[in-house]
Design an enzyme around this catalytic site. Structure first.
Site, short mmCIF file in Angstrom:
data_model
loop_
_atom_site.label_atom_id
_atom_site.label_comp_id
_atom_site.label_asym_id
_atom_site.label_seq_id
_atom_site.Cartn_x
_atom_site.Cartn_y
_atom_site.Cartn_z
N GLN A 1 -7.64 8.54 -1.96
CA GLN A 1 -7.13 9.68 -1.19
C GLN A 1 -7.65 11.05 -1.55
O GLN A 1 -7.90 11.87 -0.85
CB GLN A 1 -5.44 9.72 -1.68
N SER B 1 -6.04 4.32 -5.89
CA SER B 1 -5.39 5.05 -4.85
C SER B 1 -5.46 6.37 -4.93
O SER B 1 -5.92 7.01 -4.02
CB SER B 1 -3.95 4.43 -4.56
N PHE C 1 0.50 2.84 6.92
CA PHE C 1 -0.77 3.34 7.60
C PHE C 1 -1.71 2.89 6.66
O PHE C 1 -1.87 3.59 5.38
CB PHE C 1 -0.82 4.77 8.08
N HIS D 1 0.87 -1.33 0.15
CA HIS D 1 0.02 0.04 0.06
C HIS D 1 0.86 1.36 0.01
O HIS D 1 1.87 1.26 0.63
CB HIS D 1 -0.91 0.02 1.13
N PRO D 2 0.38 2.31 -0.80
CA PRO D 2 1.26 3.49 -0.62
C PRO D 2 1.04 4.27 0.61
O PRO D 2 -0.15 4.02 1.37
CB PRO D 2 0.54 4.22 -1.92
#
Length: 176
Positions: free
Chosen positions: A93, A89, A124, A72-73
């Protein structure tokens, strides 16, 4: 988000490579979860497909789960700032307002990302589409106090939420 309509019936009839290609973006990283779900077709509903995918994820060895989390980024991380996030993603975001932050807010996210990654060894992970920047920042504060085991469990729960939303964006449940 999906440009073509895919139905559950399509998913149930796809050859293995097409199945994997169609669903690979439900999770970040290599498509091992989707690959392992293929033999369990046909699926009676999107809920059943989601349950199978999550069961595979939860049953995986810890090192494979952590590798999934590491794929995950970071939220407001380097990939977001240079524009190299996956389309999913990027949209997630943006839905949380993370593409509209001030310089100070970006610095706060990057500081929290660093603390979190140093503590747990992976980024996270939170379902950004179900949150806004304030709740995400609160999440950092709370979750930095967790044990590694608690945080892996919680992060995988967030991955399951992300998968569910992505699945519903991609596939029309024609089982009804």
């Amino acid at each position: 988000m999906a440009s073509l309509t895919i139905t559950l019936q399509d998913i149930n009839t796809y050859e293995k490579e097409t199945f994997i290609s169609a669903l690979a973006n439900l999770f970040e990283g290599p498509p091992w979860i989707v690959t392992n779900a293929y033999p369990t077709r046909p699926f009676a509903s999107l809920d059943q497909l989601h349950q199978v995918l999550c069961s595979i994820m939860y049953a995986a060895p810890l090192d494979q789960q952590v590798a999934l989390l590491r794929a995950h980024p970071d939220l407001v991380g380097r990939a977001a700032l240079i524009g190299s996030l996956s389309p999913a993603s990027k949209g997630e975001q943006a839905a949380a307002g993370l593409d509209q932050l001030t310089g100070e807010e970006i610095a706060t996210f990057q500081h929290n990302n660093k603390l979190y990654r140093e503590r747990f060894g992976f980024p996270f992970v939170i379902c950004a589409r179900e949150n806004k920047k304030e709740s995400i920042l609160d999440g950092f504060d709370k979750r930095l106090n967790h044990t590694f085991e608690q945080e892996v469990t919680l992060a995988l729960t967030e991955v399951a939420k992300i998968c569910s939303l992505r699945l519903r964006d991609l596939v029309v449940d024609d089982s009804l």
